[in-house]
Design an enzyme around this catalytic site. Structure first.
Site, PDB file in Angstrom:
ATOM      1  N   HIS A 237      31.179  45.103  46.087  1.00  0.00           N
ATOM      2  CA  HIS A 237      32.261  44.509  46.885  1.00  0.00           C
ATOM      3  C   HIS A 237      33.112  45.639  47.454  1.00  0.00           C
ATOM      4  CE1 HIS A 237      36.388  42.295  46.947  1.00  0.00           C
ATOM      5  NE2 HIS A 237      35.801  42.216  48.112  1.00  0.00           N
ATOM      6  N   PRO A 380      32.355  36.469  44.602  1.00  0.00           N
ATOM      7  CA  PRO A 380      32.680  37.210  43.381  1.00  0.00           C
ATOM      8  C   PRO A 380      33.896  36.621  42.680  1.00  0.00           C
ATOM      9  CG  PRO A 380      33.413  38.423  45.317  1.00  0.00           C
ATOM     10  CD  PRO A 380      32.700  37.199  45.819  1.00  0.00           C
ATOM     11  N   HIS A 406      35.762  32.762  49.423  1.00  0.00           N
ATOM     12  CA  HIS A 406      35.272  34.140  49.265  1.00  0.00           C
ATOM     13  C   HIS A 406      35.512  34.700  47.870  1.00  0.00           C
ATOM     14  CE1 HIS A 406      39.319  35.685  49.277  1.00  0.00           C
ATOM     15  NE2 HIS A 406      38.968  36.923  49.486  1.00  0.00           N
ATOM     16  N   LYS A 482      35.201  50.133  38.536  1.00  0.00           N
ATOM     17  CA  LYS A 482      36.335  49.933  39.449  1.00  0.00           C
ATOM     18  C   LYS A 482      37.061  51.243  39.690  1.00  0.00           C
ATOM     19  CE  LYS A 482      38.958  46.352  39.590  1.00  0.00           C
ATOM     20  NZ  LYS A 482      38.436  45.478  40.626  1.00  0.00           N
TER      21      LYS A 482
END
Lengths: 483, 161
Positions: A237, A380, A406, A482
């Site tokens: 993402h 997600p 989304h 992340k």
């Protein structure tokens, strides 16, 4: 402040703000949400921003808002608006700063049980090969002429340079390249920001995540998508990094004067826009498409990096470790599409900001294998919670500009999350649940805590009950990388 | 003079106030640094300057803060001293009163209220960023309006992060 009683209830999952609500509205607002999800946003500015969005000149049909909506700036996150091509306007703020922010899903045949002893090493390897975090540079270095090729060609550039397969491109929205990209309309400053960052995840809510396919709801469609229950998959993402942000910054600034010149009145300066057939509108469209191509190439490079990590960890140890692309889809983009409006086929610019394109069966541009199923829709969840693979429906084409939700959608402010949640505690909690975490910043991790988001399952239940998408599979995270 | 973080669901927002417009610009920059947690290296100061012309003060503010976003991302630089000068060559005086006839835009009410045409010049001193909690990626115009109040000047700014 808009109240629940100002809305017309159409069904348990659909509401309308009529055009009569405010005199400057050009079209109504159509909201997909349950009452519970609506009540979660009544004290933020989501609905007010949706009403503001209806003032854009050239709008047709209605502005749509998805159940994962939340307050943005100018245009709500989770909003979709269509303007008539070419006289209607294009609005950079209705597409967002992170142009072509989106999700890519890769599937494997590695069973979780077999992968468990290697998950820690896999998370470390993904963290090494997929650069993430504040100020981190990308996996390749390009000079400006090479960057301009990326801006023109998107994933095709990646294919030429050995970072992609033909199947990757076929399973990417628009084949990973928007036609009409014009690198000359992208500022030097944007190019300088993007040049160093291609092939990087960035920070914020962007991530690389390893999931296990936990449940399959439509075995036939899941098989077509290449998803197997109990096997690993990877989600990427991210978007166009600093380059896209600079493109949006440049044009929101430039169009401040343009709206005055065209006599366009708007309730929020972040909504500035220009007619698509004006020189200014054309310039933005050329730059926006270039930034979108950068994002396609960026996710393609990260997919290449994820494949390297999988190869290093699993090759020779087990079969089926190769990562096959399921799909790559944007949720911040402006696209010229043809839709049915009042029984007439009309060419429109669909602005999606925090809304995923969700084309149904038979829609143009889908690869042959997805013609019967409809397009894979990647939703997600928040870190630590489920993600979903859905499929587009014909109903979505007719009622939501071929779009759906989304993600989970934020419900807690970043400031509150920072004060209430400690990154270290959250990391321990996630690790305790068997999720490997690699995070560059603990405060950044805290801001993205699952409790800062809505329940993604409730969001998905809403869009599937409203039939603007249908369930295919549910994914559960096992490793999160992340910034 | 001061700033405070205000709640925003998806992004970051600041409320900034100062006695004068120059102070407001400098304080907004300091607020941005505080939000991102930028820590600067010790040693000799790095100097940069910024000039802009724009039809209104809000656009100058966005341009100035966007310049700081660029320096942080491209050159890994942040600043802790700002010498801000504003001017309004087209105005008879430097007074910052709202010009009559430009306030409000009819059906939308109080939107797009603008200050006179003015220019901005900022001399900045700072250094390399040694640590940063989070980067600000863009400065928005969302409901951006510099207001004259009993405190002097106040503004709320929403940042994309």
């Amino acid at each position: 402040m808009i109240r629940l009683q100002d809305l017309i209830k159409i069904s348990n999952h659909e509401w309308e703000i009529p055009q009569s609500y405010r005199k400057d509205m050009r079209v109504p607002v159509h909201i997909f949400a349950t009452q519970e999800l609506l009540e979660q946003v009544m004290d933020d500015k989501s609905l007010e921003q949706a009403v503001n969005a209806t003032t854009l000149p050239g709008l047709v049909g209605h502005v749509v808002v998805m159940p994962d909506m939340h307050q943005g700036y100018g245009f709500p996150i989770g909003g979709v608006a269509a303007t008539k091509f070419p006289q209607g306007v294009v609005s950079p703020g209705a597409i967002g700063y992170d142009i072509n922010c989106g999700v890519r899903l890769l599937a494997s045949s590695i069973e979780l049980e077999a992968a468990l002893p290697h998950l820690d090493s896999l998370a470390t390897m993904l963290n090494k090969y997929c650069p993430s975090g504040v100020g981190v540079k990308g996996v390749v270095r390009v000079n400006v002429p090479e960057l301009e090729r990326v801006l023109r060609e998107g994933s095709r550039w990646a294919l030429k340079n050995g970072y992609a397969s033909e199947q990757d491109l076929a399973r990417t929205e628009e084949g990973g390249c928007l036609e009409g990209a014009d690198p000359a309309k992208v500022s030097d400053r944007a190019k300088q920001r993007g040049r160093q960052q291609i092939g990087s995840v960035g920070a914020g809510n962007h991530f690389v995540e390893v999931d296990v396919v936990e449940s399959i709801f439509d075995p036939e469609t899941a098989a077509v998508f290449g998803l197997r229950a109990g096997c690993l998959a990877v989600q990427i993402h991210c978007g166009s990094r600093g380059l896209g942000h600079q493109v949006c910054t440049d044009y929101v600034q430039e169009l401040q004067a343009v709206v005055r010149r065209y006599g366009i009145e708007l309730p929020d300066r972040e909504l500035v826009c220009a007619p698509m057939d004006s020189p200014e509108g054309q310039a933005y469209l050329g730059a926006m498409r270039a930034a979108a191509n950068f994002a396609f190439a960026n996710r393609q490079l990260l997919a290449h990096s994820a494949r390297r990590a999988f190869e290093e960890i699993f090759a020779g140890k087990m079969k089926g470790w190769e990562l096959r692309q399921v799909y790559d889809i944007a949720h911040n983009m402006g696209k010229i599409e043809t839709h049915e409006v009042d029984g007439e086929r009309l060419k429109v610019c669909v602005h999606r900001k925090g809304a995923t394109r969700a084309f149904g069966p038979g829609a143009p541009g889908l690869p042959p294998e997805y013609q019967k199923t409809g397009q894979p829709v990647l939703v997600p969840g928040s870190m630590g919670t489920a993600s979903w693979v859905l499929a587009g429906t014909e109903s979505s084409m007719l009622r939501a500009w071929g779009s759906t939700c989304h993600g989970a959608g934020r419900t807690m402010s970043r400031a509150k999350a920072k004060h209430e949640i400690r990154g270290d505690d959250l990391r321990r909690e996630l690790e305790g649940r068997g999720i490997k975490v690699r995070a560059g910043s603990m405060p950044g991790l805290a801001e993205e805590a699952p409790s800062a988001y809505k329940d993604v399952d409730a969001v998905v239940e809403t869009v599937t009950a409203a039939n603007i998408a249908r369930k295919v599979a549910r994914l559960r995270p096992v490793a999160v990388i992340k910034g | 003079v001061g700033f405070e973080e205000i709640a925003h669901t998806a992004d970051w927002a600041l409320h900034v106030w100062a006695d004068n417009l120059e102070g407001l610009f400098a304080e907004a920059a300091r607020g941005m640094n505080a939000l991102s947690g930028a820590k600067l290296a010790e040693g000799p100061k790095v100097k940069r300057s910024f000039e802009a012309e724009s039809p209104d003060a809000e656009s100058l503010l966005v341009a100035f803060l966007s310049e700081l976003v660029y320096y942080a991302e491209k050159e890994n630089l942040a600043f802790d001293h700002y010498n801000v000068q504003t001017a309004c060559p087209a105005c008879a005086s430097a007074a910052l009163a709202w010009p009559p006839g430009q306030a409000g835009t009819g059906e939308h009410g109080e939107g797009f209220k603008q200050l006179n045409v003015r220019t901005l010049k900022v001399e900045m001193e700072g250094g390399k960023i040694v640590s940063l909690n989070k980067s600000i990626k863009a400065v928005t115009y969302h409901n951006l309006q510099i207001q004259q109040t009993a405190r002097g000047y106040e503004v709320e700014i929403v940042f994309d992060v």
